[in-house]
Design a protein around this motif. Structure first.
Motif, mmCIF file in Angstrom:
data_model
loop_
_atom_site.group_PDB
_atom_site.id
_atom_site.type_symbol
_atom_site.label_atom_id
_atom_site.label_comp_id
_atom_site.label_asym_id
_atom_site.label_seq_id
_atom_site.Cartn_x
_atom_site.Cartn_y
_atom_site.Cartn_z
ATOM 1 N N ILE C 86 0.769 -1.330 -0.009
ATOM 2 C CA ILE C 86 0.031 0.043 0.126
ATOM 3 C C ILE C 86 0.793 1.481 0.012
ATOM 4 O O ILE C 86 1.713 1.397 0.718
ATOM 5 C CB ILE C 86 -1.045 0.062 1.345
ATOM 6 C CG1 ILE C 86 -1.882 -1.136 1.182
ATOM 7 C CG2 ILE C 86 -1.774 1.313 1.213
ATOM 8 C CD1 ILE C 86 -2.778 -1.223 2.537
ATOM 9 N N SER C 87 0.615 2.197 -0.992
ATOM 10 C CA SER C 87 1.406 3.350 -1.126
ATOM 11 C C SER C 87 0.492 4.578 -0.862
ATOM 12 O O SER C 87 -0.491 4.638 -1.569
ATOM 13 C CB SER C 87 2.141 3.238 -2.349
ATOM 14 O OG SER C 87 2.742 4.569 -2.510
ATOM 15 N N VAL C 88 0.726 5.660 0.065
ATOM 16 C CA VAL C 88 -0.160 6.582 0.189
ATOM 17 C C VAL C 88 0.827 7.969 -0.063
ATOM 18 O O VAL C 88 1.708 8.228 0.279
ATOM 19 C CB VAL C 88 -0.564 6.493 1.602
ATOM 20 C CG1 VAL C 88 -1.752 7.462 2.016
ATOM 21 C CG2 VAL C 88 -1.044 5.230 2.154
ATOM 22 N N ILE C 89 -0.141 9.003 -0.640
ATOM 23 C CA ILE C 89 0.177 10.031 -0.597
ATOM 24 C C ILE C 89 -0.802 10.767 0.194
ATOM 25 O O ILE C 89 -1.933 10.870 0.102
ATOM 26 C CB ILE C 89 -0.007 10.589 -2.148
ATOM 27 C CG1 ILE C 89 0.703 10.078 -3.222
ATOM 28 C CG2 ILE C 89 0.077 12.235 -2.033
ATOM 29 C CD1 ILE C 89 0.157 10.426 -4.793
ATOM 30 N N TYR C 90 -0.009 11.220 1.221
ATOM 31 C CA TYR C 90 -0.954 11.872 2.292
ATOM 32 C C TYR C 90 -1.205 13.246 1.921
ATOM 33 O O TYR C 90 -0.556 14.098 1.318
ATOM 34 C CB TYR C 90 -0.202 11.700 3.664
ATOM 35 C CG TYR C 90 -0.037 10.303 4.126
ATOM 36 C CD1 TYR C 90 -1.015 9.778 4.986
ATOM 37 C CD2 TYR C 90 1.149 9.849 4.069
ATOM 38 C CE1 TYR C 90 -0.779 8.461 5.436
ATOM 39 C CE2 TYR C 90 1.416 8.270 4.357
ATOM 40 C CZ TYR C 90 0.092 7.817 5.253
ATOM 41 O OH TYR C 90 0.104 6.645 5.689
#
Ligand SMILES: Nc1ncnc2c1ncn2[C@@H]1O[C@H](COP(=O)(O)OP(=O)(O)OP(=O)(O)O)[C@@H](O)[C@H]1O
Ligand SMILES: Nc1ncnc2c1ncn2[C@@H]1O[C@H](COP(=O)(O)OP(=O)(O)OP(=O)(O)O)[C@@H](O)[C@H]1O
Ligand SMILES: [Mg+2]
Ligand SMILES: [Mg+2]
Lengths: 317, 309, 498, 326
Positions: C86-90
């Motif tokens: 899972i990769s997130v751009i906060y």
């Protein structure tokens, strides 16, 4: 602007420049300064601070601080000294095991610091302050304040072994600097340490384990302190439970002069070494330039402030 | 809803009470009016310095030169008074001198934006140096009887220095919580860049912080010099780390922008009671150190756990 | 075997409570393989909270069921979720200001003991090129680039890592049309690689452009989750807000008033040069341009935060000498910064303190001390007027949703009673309803005689609100249009592209 | 075997002297720093003497050399009101006076040892000899070690200890008058930090190639200077003189960096202080200048009103050092 300018910066150049100017000024007043013997003395004597300052820089990079370094220094010194005396009886005649024991003891104490910082989620300044109090108290309680003296010769001669004009301790300092520099500059772990200092929340979010990083750097600092304290006992031929009082501020000063920030994320290993050298040169000049004792503190302070003003220019636009 | 800060002070008060009960049960001498007033008098100097240090920390910095400023001021006070100068004039002069010292710190930190630790480490050496030069390492005595009022006299049964502390602390609390300067200090401390973008005059306000800290150092040294009837250059040295510890223990956030001076004073009070109580109990100095360290860590760990929920 | 499942992520019965306050209520949510699933909702609806739970940053209340690739994911933490892909751009652009752009893109993904620097820079450069962000130098420390550029870096980061699920929380809040286009194509590539995306945005044209499915959150409840084509803009809005909103015509068709401000030849190399324009009473002047055009720097120079190389500023007849932000505020110029977290909000301070900062004089009592009742009154006034939630003046700003933080910032500058308000991306991260409110407020301000400069990368917004528009490119003003000119949209697009 | 166990029991009791019941009273033994060998030895001697005389001795002192903390300890002792006498080594001769006066007003006997305070602060100074003049013994020791001509330097502990400053001033004067061919080239201070003392010594050896002697006024300075001389290869050329306890002096004797160390037995001195305190408690007064009878201190005399000396300066040399153990 180079990419990794947090390891090599213009600031370092300014510092080198400051040191050179200061050196020229001193040697004008005291020709002995430039003697090869004196320069190697400065590098040799200050390796005790130099090695620890590098460790302190590593702590500062992550936005932490360690006040207990003096206590760790004293404890590892006492342990190393006692071990050396026992080892001598047991027929050991090389200092290597003493270094190993001292560094191990330091690493254990550092581990405790790091573990508490990681676990309790409190500012390291207060945890290490509490630990300092506990460690010093225990040490004095156990030793009753007695010094360990009469160290074996194979350890104390270390203080005068020179190679290519430099003391053995200087090489240990150089080696430490190189090692930590490579750690920060070239390894994944090192970049993670820098990342934690730059933005701990973000670091956690990309899966860096803060606890592991904290425990690691505090343990490394402890081990380096153990290394330094062994050099110290070899230099002085004795170990004192009150050794290292007030070292924390000297080390922090050296790191910050070298460009580290106490809020983390920024550090320069070269800068830290230069900071130690700058302070060492100032102390050396007090004797060589024959500054009367009552004026020494004043002159030291003025030189430090001038040096800061001079090398701080880069920071301001 | 009880805010975090109030919560902190309530915990501190609770700790104070627990400590008092513990010490009273084990030592008869402890819970007497005389001893309580003695404690209040003993904590004055550290309290004043902690006030200064706390404000610096709240603004996002440190003042490591308070120790040297105490020494400088102490030496100057003693020399001038013992040489027969009028007391009021002396106080005014030395106060002015210390404000000037604070101003230098303030300009270097506030306007030149140099790291406060570095600046005050450097100026600390300078101020201490001046103190040593003019005292030549001597302890200076020969202070007048009149000068003893700040550190040795009582108003009724209450020590004068305790009254000074109460007045100064109340004033500082008021200023920090209810003046525009105080508010701006909190804001600058919580994020310098944001404060700049909010149109706060950061340089000027930070400069005042160091002037305030110097003023506290002056008061502490006035009381110390009067109490001990001596001026010495190294009077303040041990207070530096103590004041940081007391401030953080009292709930001042080390990263700036949070905490409350009332908490800081309570922090000092806890330290003072521990040290007095252990002396009463004939605890060895080493054991005392260990216990203080343990209390520090255990209490803070407890507080950290509870604030998280 | 499991890869062939339809759903990569399934969430059921998810609750989240912050100190007794329930912000997510019995949420059911799923994500298909190769799908772009948009999440919309008002500010504070709980979107960011939901994705923080998926990323393991926040813990859900007990009882929730989260399946990842069919396997239950229990005790999620950030490193676990990263490992699961899972990769997130906060929303708050979680990056490292002290590291270089390249490292920011690559960190976390490196294997082994040593860093392969060459590889790091190559990976970073190719990711940036893929996004068309060729002007970002991978060697520069992240702290030195603008907020819009940082957002591009965050995007590049998400593209680089071999993630199976990519979550974007308002990835375009500081981006302009060109960058957004690049993002669309990047998303298309990801979809073709059978990756799944969760996309949070307040901009409907984006949502309809990229989304296969749309879920609507309202006050912590999942209101609807349907295929994108089943919605239109109006229905989406009414589901989000629970009521109708009417968009008023925004432009001021009356005549502009007196000249308020005149800027002549303002220059600060290499950021911008020769900037000259005037601002009139009752007018909203738009400044648009691509990311990195120098708009923010120019505004900050006007506000006294930066020193200009040359140039003169007149207010009415008087020439101003603005040396600091204090001077600017005294002359009535206020600046609402674009970087909310780095420049705008005091995260650890209370909402009330955030609001009253810029004009503390307004809450003094007779003894010139701060008055708590007055402070409460002022902050409650703005919390009502801008509908800031939760309406608790004493809680710290870091506990609020991004949009509400933005409203807080807006209140601060409204409270300062500006004569000239420079708003830099004021509606970034704000939901439609609030955006409409803010536009209304800007118009109201203008009507009351204030001159408003609106810096926005959101072209539709600029077109809808501004009376006159300046276009900046590479630090120069390249174009000027007024609302009366017919083909202005064309003109501006041309100006932007060069 | 019964007897055996009885004796070991007694010995145990003796070790944990504080718990021994029915003492004649409590005496506080206060120093200005703990964890320093010098004072630790003193404290042990004080406890031993107290026990022998039937008193309980409690040892107190700040963790780090600190006059304000020392004063606070005195204040607390007074408020606590349990001790009958305070035997104190004063870090500062003046600032401690108000606290000591309070103690005396509370009927506590105050005896100073080691470093004295101003006369109004104490009942009695239990001294060794005139300590200011004691520095002269170090000059004599220097002359014995290196002869009466040549360059020498002084390394002192802290700058702000007025008493030490006086002693050093006196040393300088004495040397200048009696041995005009001795040339003092530098006075440095090591801030009581052994590492700094080592560095300063090395710097002195660099700066003054003809240096013949380093005179030191503190334990740290002595042992660090000796090691620096050794490491610099100056054995036989440069000597260190000063005061050091015999155990710590052994390495310096072994390397040849020092020929002798002139000091006293701190334990015995502290015991002298405690002994005087017990006598005061028991009502004895000292008012006739001249010899006084105190068991264990044959040379004791009342030097001046309120000042007692017991005159037992020891000179440790490589030959006799093994006879001592402290
Ligand atoms: N740490 C926290 N403590 C207490 N409440 C919180 C915390 N974080 C978020 N909240 C609350 O949870 C609610 C949901 O916030 P969230 O950030 O998920 O909103 P959002 O839908 O992302 O809004 P936006 O569009 O404005 O970003 C808000 O009311 C917010 O105030
Ligand atoms: N601190 C800095 N140091 C060096 N260059 C900078 C700095 N801040 C911004 N820049 C550069 O200045 C140029 C103008 O940036 P600015 O933020 O003013 O642009 P903008 O038009 O407001 O764009 P954005 O939409 O990103 O805010 C950009 O190329 C940016 O990279
Ligand atoms: Mg959000
Ligand atoms: Mg911008």
């Amino acid at each position: 602007m180079a990419a990794n300018n947090n390891l090599f910066s213009k600031r370092d150049l300014y510092l080198i420049f400051t040191i050179v100017i200061l050196g020229l000024f001193i040697s004008y007043n005291a020709p002995e300064f430039m003697q090869q013997k004196n320069l190697s003395n400065i590098l040799g004597n200050n390796s005790v601070y130099g090695i620890m300052a590098i460790g302190m820089t590593l702590i500062l990079v992550t936005g932490n601080i360690d006040i207990s370094v003096g206590a760790v220094f004293a404890i590892t010194g006492i342990i190393a000294a006692n071990f050396a005396n026992y080892a001598d009886i047991a027929g050991i005649t090389t200092p290597l095991p003493v270094f190993a024991v001292s560094m191990l003891a330091g690493a254990v104490l550092g581990f405790i610091n790091g573990y508490l910082v990681a676990k309790i989620k409190l500012p390291a300044i207060i945890i290490t302050l509490g630990n300092m109090s506990i460690m010093r108290g225990l040490l004095l309680l156990l030793t009753g304040g007695a010094w360990v003296s009469s160290m074996p010769g194979w350890l104390t001669t270390l203080a005068r072994s020179k190679y290519l004009g430099l003391y053995a301790s200087t090489y240990l300092w150089l080696f430490t600097a190189l090692l930590i520099f490579i750690l920060l500059k070239c390894t994944v772990l090192g970049r993670n340490i820098l990342a934690v200092g730059g933005n701990p929340t973000a670091a956690q979010r990309i899966g860096i384990n803060l606890k592991k990083v904290y425990v690691f750097i505090f343990s490394v600092f402890g081990a380096l302190t153990g290394l330094a304290s062994t050099i110290y006992i070899a230099n002085l031929g004795c170990a004192q439970p009150v050794a290292g009082m007030g070292y924390e501020l000297t080390l922090i000063a050296a790191s910050i002069i070298g460009g580290a920030s106490i809020f983390g994320g920024k550090a320069s290993i070269l800068g830290t070494c230069l900071g130690v050298i700058l302070l060492g040169i100032i102390a050396n000049a007090m004797v060589l330039a024959h500054i009367p004792i009552y004026w020494q503190s004043l002159v030291t302070g003025l030189v430090i402030i001038l040096a800061i003003l001079f090398s701080y220019r880069e920071e301001r636009i | 809803m009880v805010s975090k800060n109030q919560n902190n002070e309530i915990t501190l008060l609770f700790i104070l009470i627990v400590l008092v009960i513990i010490f009273s049960t084990f030592s008869e001498g402890f819970f007497k009016i005389g001893n309580m007033l003695e404690i209040s008098a003993q904590m004055v100097e550290l309290s004043l310095l902690t006030l200064g240090m706390s404000v610096c920390i709240i603004s996002g910095g440190f003042d490591l030169s308070i120790g040297a400023m105490v020494g400088l001021s102490s030496v100057c006070l003693a020399i001038l008074i013992s040489s027969g100068m009028n007391m009021g004039l002396t106080i005014a002069l030395v106060f002015g001198l210390l404000l000037f010292c604070g101003l230098i710190n303030g300009i270097l930190v506030g306007y030149l934006r140099i790291n406060s630790m570095l600046v005050t480490l450097g100026t600390s050496s300078v101020y201490m140096g001046i103190a040593i030069v003019i005292s030549q390492g001597r302890a200076i005595s020969g202070l007048t009887q009149e000068f003893a009022v700040f550190g040795q006299h009582y108003l009724g049964i209450i020590p004068v220095q305790t009254i000074i502390l109460i007045v100064v602390a109340a004033f500082s609390l008021l200023i920090l919580s209810y003046s525009t300067w105080g508010r701006r200090i909190y804001l600058i401390g919580s994020n310098y860049e944001v404060a700049r973008f909010a149109g706060i005059n950061c340089g000027f306000n930070i400069m005042l912080v160091y002037v305030y800290s110097a003023a506290m150092a002056f008061l502490a040294s006035l009381i110390l010099t009067s109490r001990l009837a001596t001026g010495r250059a190294d009077f303040g040295e041990t207070y530096i780390l103590q004041s940081v510890a007391a401030a953080v223990f009292g709930g001042i956030g080390i990263n700036g922008g949070s905490g409350n001076l009332f908490g800081a004073i309570l922090g000092v009070a806890v330290f003072a009671i521990i040290s007095n109580g252990f002396n009463m109990l004939d605890f060895s100095q080493y054991a005392q150190q260990i216990v203080i360290g343990l209390i520090l860590i255990v209490f803070l760990a407890y507080r950290a756990q509870h604030n998280q929920v | 075997m499991q890869e062939s499942r339809e759903f990569i992520l399934e969430i059921a019965q998810l609750n989240k409570t912050y100190s007794g306050n329930r912000v997510l209520n019995n949420i059911n949510f799923d994500l298909k393989l190769g799908e772009v699933h948009a999440l919309v909702g008002e500010n504070g609806a709980g979107k960011s909270t939901l994705i923080k739970i998926i990323a393991g940053v926040e813990k859900p209340d007990p009882g929730a069921e989260i399946l990842f690739g069919g396997c239950p994911a229990i005790n999620l933490n950030p490193s676990k979720s990263v490992q699961m892909g899972i990769s997130v751009i906060y929303q708050d652009i979680s990056l490292f200001p002290n590291l270089s752009v390249a490292e920011n893109i690559c960190i976390g993904g490196q294997k082994g003991l040593f860093i392969k620097w060459k590889q790091v820079f190559e990976t970073a450069r190719s990711a940036l090129i893929k996004l068309g962000a060729i002007d970002i130098d991978p060697h520069v420390p992240l702290g030195e680039i603008s907020i819009g550029q940082r957002q591009m870096v965050a995007l590049a980061r998400a593209l680089t890592h071999e993630a199976r699920v990519i979550i974007m929380d308002e990835p375009t809040s500081s981006l302009s049309a060109n960058e957004i286009k690049a993002l669309y194509s990047a998303i298309q590539i990801l979809k073709n690689e059978n990756k799944s995306l969760i996309y949070i945005s307040h901009k409907f044209e984006e949502v309809f452009e990229v989304a296969d499915r749309i879920s609507v959150l309202r006050d912590g409840e999942m209101i609807a989750s349907k295929a994108a084509w089943e919605f239109d803009e109006q229905s989406l809005i009414s589901m989000m807000v629970g009521r109708e909103i009417r968009f008023l015509p925004m432009r001021n068709d009356g005549v502009a008033g007196k000249k308020l401000l005149e800027v002549r030849g303002l220059t600060k190399e290499p950021l911008f040069r020769n900037i000259s324009f005037s601002l009139y009473e009752n007018e909203i002047l738009g400044i648009t341009g691509l990311v990195g055009a120098g708009r923010s720097e120019m505004a900050q120079t006007l506000f006294g935060l930066e020193k200009a190389d040359k140039g003169r500023i007149f207010m009415g007849e008087k020439e101003l000498s603005i040396k600091s932000a204090v001077d600017a505020i005294k002359s009535g110029i206020c600046y609402l910064p674009e970087d909310r977290r780095g420049q705008g909000i005091f995260l650890i301070q209370s909402m009330a303190r955030n609001i009253t900062t810029a004009k503390l004089e307004s809450i003094l009592n007779r003894c010139r001390l701060l008055s708590r009742p007055k402070e409460m009154a002022v902050s409650e006034y703005y919390m009502d007027r801008l509908n800031i939630k939760p309406r608790l003046p004493d809680i710290s700003a870091d506990k609020m949703s991004g949009g509400n933080q933005q409203k807080l910032l807006f209140s601060r500058w409204l409270n300062a009673r500006p004569q000239i308000l420079i708003a830099d991306e004021p509606s970034s991260g704000i939901d439609v309803a609030t955006k409409a409110e803010i536009h209304g407020l800007l118009r109201e301000l203008a009507a009351s005689g204030v001159g408003v400069i609106l810096i926005s990368s959101d072209l539709p917004e600029t077109l809808a609100v501004c009376d006159r528009i300046l276009v900046m490119r590479n630090g120069n003003i390249v174009d000027q249009t007024s609302s009366k000119e017919s083909s202005q949209e064309e003109l501006i697009r041309k100006g932007l592209m060069g | 075997s019964k007897e055996d166990s009885a004796t070991t029991g007694d010995a145990k009791k003796a070790e944990t002297g504080e718990k021994a019941p029915a003492t004649k009273g409590k005496i506080a033994f206060v120093t200005f720093a703990t964890g320093v060998p010098y004072f630790e030895i003193g404290a042990a001697g004080a406890k031993q003497a107290g026990q022998a005389l039937g008193y309980e001795v409690v040892y107190k002192g700040p963790a780090k050399a600190d006059s304000a903390a020392e004063i606070q300890i005195i204040n607390d002792l007074v408020t606590q009101g349990e001790v009958k006498a305070i035997v104190v080594a004063c870090m500062d001769s003046k600032s401690i006076i108000p606290a000591l006066k309070k103690a005396r007003e509370a009927d506590i006997k105050v005896v100073t040892w080691d470093l004295d305070c101003e006369p109004e602060g104490r009942d009695c100074y239990a001294g060794l000899m005139d300590l200011v003049v004691m520095g002269n013994e170090w000059i004599e020791s220097m002359v014995r070690s290196v002869g009466d001509e040549g360059e020498y330097a002084i390394v002192m502990a802290t700058l702000t200890n007025e008493f030490m400053n006086k002693r050093i001033d006196n040393m300088k004067k004495y040397a200048a008058e009696k041995y005009p061919k001795l040339k003092l080239v530098a006075v440095e201070s090591c801030d009581a930090d052994p590492q700094k003392a080592y560095q300063i010594s090395k710097d002195l050896l660099t700066k003054y190639p003809n240096l013949k002697c380093i005179a030191t006024s503190s334990t740290e300075a002595f042992s660090s200077a000796a090691k620096a001389i050794e490491d610099d290869g100056k054995i036989g050329q440069v000597y260190v003189v000063g005061g050091l306890t015999p155990n710590l002096a052994k390495p310096a004797f072994k390397s040849g960096a020092a020929k002798e160390a002139v000091l006293w037995d701190p334990g015995k001195w502290a015991g002298f202080g405690v002994t005087i305190a017990t006598q005061l408690i028991e009502g004895k007064t000292f008012d006739k200048v001249g010899k006084v009878e105190i068991t264990g201190f044959p040379k004791a005399e009342l030097f001046a009103p309120g000042i007692l000396y017991y005159h037992e300066l020891l000179t440790f040399t490589p030959e006799n050092v093994d006879r001592y153990d402290f």
